[in-house]
Design an enzyme around this catalytic site. Sequence first.
Site, PDB file in Angstrom:
ATOM      1  N   THR A  94      -4.122   3.320  -8.268  1.00 18.22           N
ATOM      2  CA  THR A  94      -5.506   3.295  -7.811  1.00 18.22           C
ATOM      3  C   THR A  94      -6.209   4.564  -8.278  1.00 18.22           C
ATOM      4  O   THR A  94      -5.782   5.674  -7.960  1.00 18.22           O
ATOM      5  CB  THR A  94      -5.569   3.177  -6.278  1.00 18.22           C
ATOM      6  OG1 THR A  94      -5.023   1.907  -5.889  1.00 18.22           O
ATOM      7  CG2 THR A  94      -7.001   3.266  -5.782  1.00 18.22           C
ATOM      8  N   HIS A 116     -13.255  -0.722  -4.755  1.00 18.28           N
ATOM      9  CA  HIS A 116     -12.541  -0.343  -3.530  1.00 18.28           C
ATOM     10  C   HIS A 116     -13.132  -1.042  -2.302  1.00 18.28           C
ATOM     11  O   HIS A 116     -13.212  -0.466  -1.208  1.00 18.28           O
ATOM     12  CB  HIS A 116     -12.547   1.176  -3.328  1.00 18.28           C
ATOM     13  CG  HIS A 116     -11.290   1.715  -2.726  1.00 18.28           C
ATOM     14  ND1 HIS A 116     -10.280   2.265  -3.463  1.00 18.28           N
ATOM     15  CD2 HIS A 116     -10.862   1.770  -1.444  1.00 18.28           C
ATOM     16  CE1 HIS A 116      -9.290   2.657  -2.671  1.00 18.28           C
ATOM     17  NE2 HIS A 116      -9.624   2.356  -1.428  1.00 18.28           N
ATOM     18  N   LYS A 149      -5.975   0.203 -11.314  1.00 19.61           N
ATOM     19  CA  LYS A 149      -6.939  -0.386 -10.380  1.00 19.61           C
ATOM     20  C   LYS A 149      -8.102   0.583 -10.171  1.00 19.61           C
ATOM     21  O   LYS A 149      -7.887   1.745  -9.849  1.00 19.61           O
ATOM     22  CB  LYS A 149      -6.252  -0.684  -9.045  1.00 19.61           C
ATOM     23  CG  LYS A 149      -7.151  -1.295  -7.978  1.00 19.61           C
ATOM     24  CD  LYS A 149      -6.319  -1.642  -6.747  1.00 19.61           C
ATOM     25  CE  LYS A 149      -7.160  -2.239  -5.635  1.00 19.61           C
ATOM     26  NZ  LYS A 149      -8.044  -1.243  -5.012  1.00 19.61           N
ATOM     27  N   TYR A 200      -1.190   6.354  -5.443  1.00 24.35           N
ATOM     28  CA  TYR A 200      -2.315   7.243  -5.689  1.00 24.35           C
ATOM     29  C   TYR A 200      -1.787   8.431  -6.484  1.00 24.35           C
ATOM     30  O   TYR A 200      -0.604   8.765  -6.418  1.00 24.35           O
ATOM     31  CB  TYR A 200      -2.916   7.749  -4.376  1.00 24.35           C
ATOM     32  CG  TYR A 200      -3.703   6.721  -3.603  1.00 24.35           C
ATOM     33  CD1 TYR A 200      -5.001   6.385  -3.973  1.00 24.35           C
ATOM     34  CD2 TYR A 200      -3.160   6.115  -2.475  1.00 24.35           C
ATOM     35  CE1 TYR A 200      -5.740   5.461  -3.249  1.00 24.35           C
ATOM     36  CE2 TYR A 200      -3.889   5.183  -1.740  1.00 24.35           C
ATOM     37  CZ  TYR A 200      -5.176   4.862  -2.139  1.00 24.35           C
ATOM     38  OH  TYR A 200      -5.892   3.945  -1.422  1.00 24.35           O
ATOM     39  N   SER A 233       0.822  -1.203   0.000  1.00 17.36           N
ATOM     40  CA  SER A 233       0.000   0.000   0.000  1.00 17.36           C
ATOM     41  C   SER A 233       0.858   1.257   0.000  1.00 17.36           C
ATOM     42  O   SER A 233       1.916   1.312   0.638  1.00 17.36           O
ATOM     43  CB  SER A 233      -0.908  -0.002   1.231  1.00 17.36           C
ATOM     44  OG  SER A 233      -1.559   1.240   1.378  1.00 17.36           O
TER      45      SER A 233
END
Length: 393
Positions: free
Chosen positions: A168, A290, A266, A142, A117
């Site tokens: 993402t 999500h 994603k 991100y 992450s």
Amino acid sequence: MKRRLYTGRDVSRAQSIEELRGMARRRVPNFCFEYVEGGSEDEATLRRNREVFSNIAFQPRTLVDVTVRNQRRRLLGEEIASPFLIGPTGFSGLLSSEGDVSMARAAALAGIPFVLSNVSTTSLEEVVRRAGADARVWMQVYMYRTREFVEKIARRAQDAGIGTLVLTTDSAIYGKREWDVRNFSGPLSLNWRNKIDVIRHPRWIFDILFPHGFPHFANVGDLLPPGQTSVRGAASSMIGQSLDPSLCWRDVEWLRDIWPGRLVIKGVMNAQDAVRAISVGADGIVLSNHGGRQLDGALSTMDVLPEVVAEVQGRLAVMLDGGFRRGSDIVKAVALGADAVLVGRATTYGLAAGGQAGAGRAIEILRSEIDRVLGLMGCPDISQVDQSYLRAI
């Protein structure tokens, strides 16, 4: 005698992901478990992610030799031991000491990739270094308002030997996670009920809070004000403010230009976006809502999987996440055309229940269930599974 799940601490005795979930709930404070467990608003999408699997039944074959069974897959040019990988789950360091490293090690031992992450509590360099020589660590990113920071993360990932970035895209605006927010009286401040609840979890306190207190973000510290990098409530109060609502396909093209490795997008939820991903040079996509934590009322990824697979026709890898708790769920996704599944909560429950051993047990449970399903379905090789083994009900 009334049925009941195992309520002890030995993760090796857990027989299902649901059993690990119960162990996790008892081990960690409410605010930690709620972050993992909850969805947005009325949690309709969260429920849909699980309910969709009950609408798909197996239609097995019989009199097939299933003595030898195989669940290995090819994904982005590499062989993985099972048709799933660990997806990016933030705040792992709040669930178990050095949770990101534990997840990466568990994945490496199982021969599957691990997606770190962006909001991990261990630096990407340290995770790669400590995960082991056999680890395949991917990096989630991100698209923050500060593009220089995104470029810096990509450069750090490349220097660390990471070959795959997972962008993402469904979080340009932060979802309304009401049950999570209710645990806090303000930014970084738990309400009094949750403070009392923390005291009731001494095992967690001595694993996480001593001797250094709440973990801190290891990869996004530059985005946060000095002295405010604690993970305690920071996601919605600060990181959410750094996400960029202007995110569009031009930004994906920009990232593609600066990133020489494999790029996975994603957050795709329709066939048109999947085709657009091909045109901008993506190597793969992850169908994702999500985990029901963003747009409430959205379709499940299993709802859109067949149409996406039909549209892209093998021109890029199609993965998905959302609601996977059983090996049978994963086999159903592969039968509908998925190249692999990302599991999030399943292995996170294991981590929260028992650290690396718990995460490893979650992987072991899913792998054994996949193996059993293949045998009972009369299809010894997962590469041969297709829609003829399924029936919508």
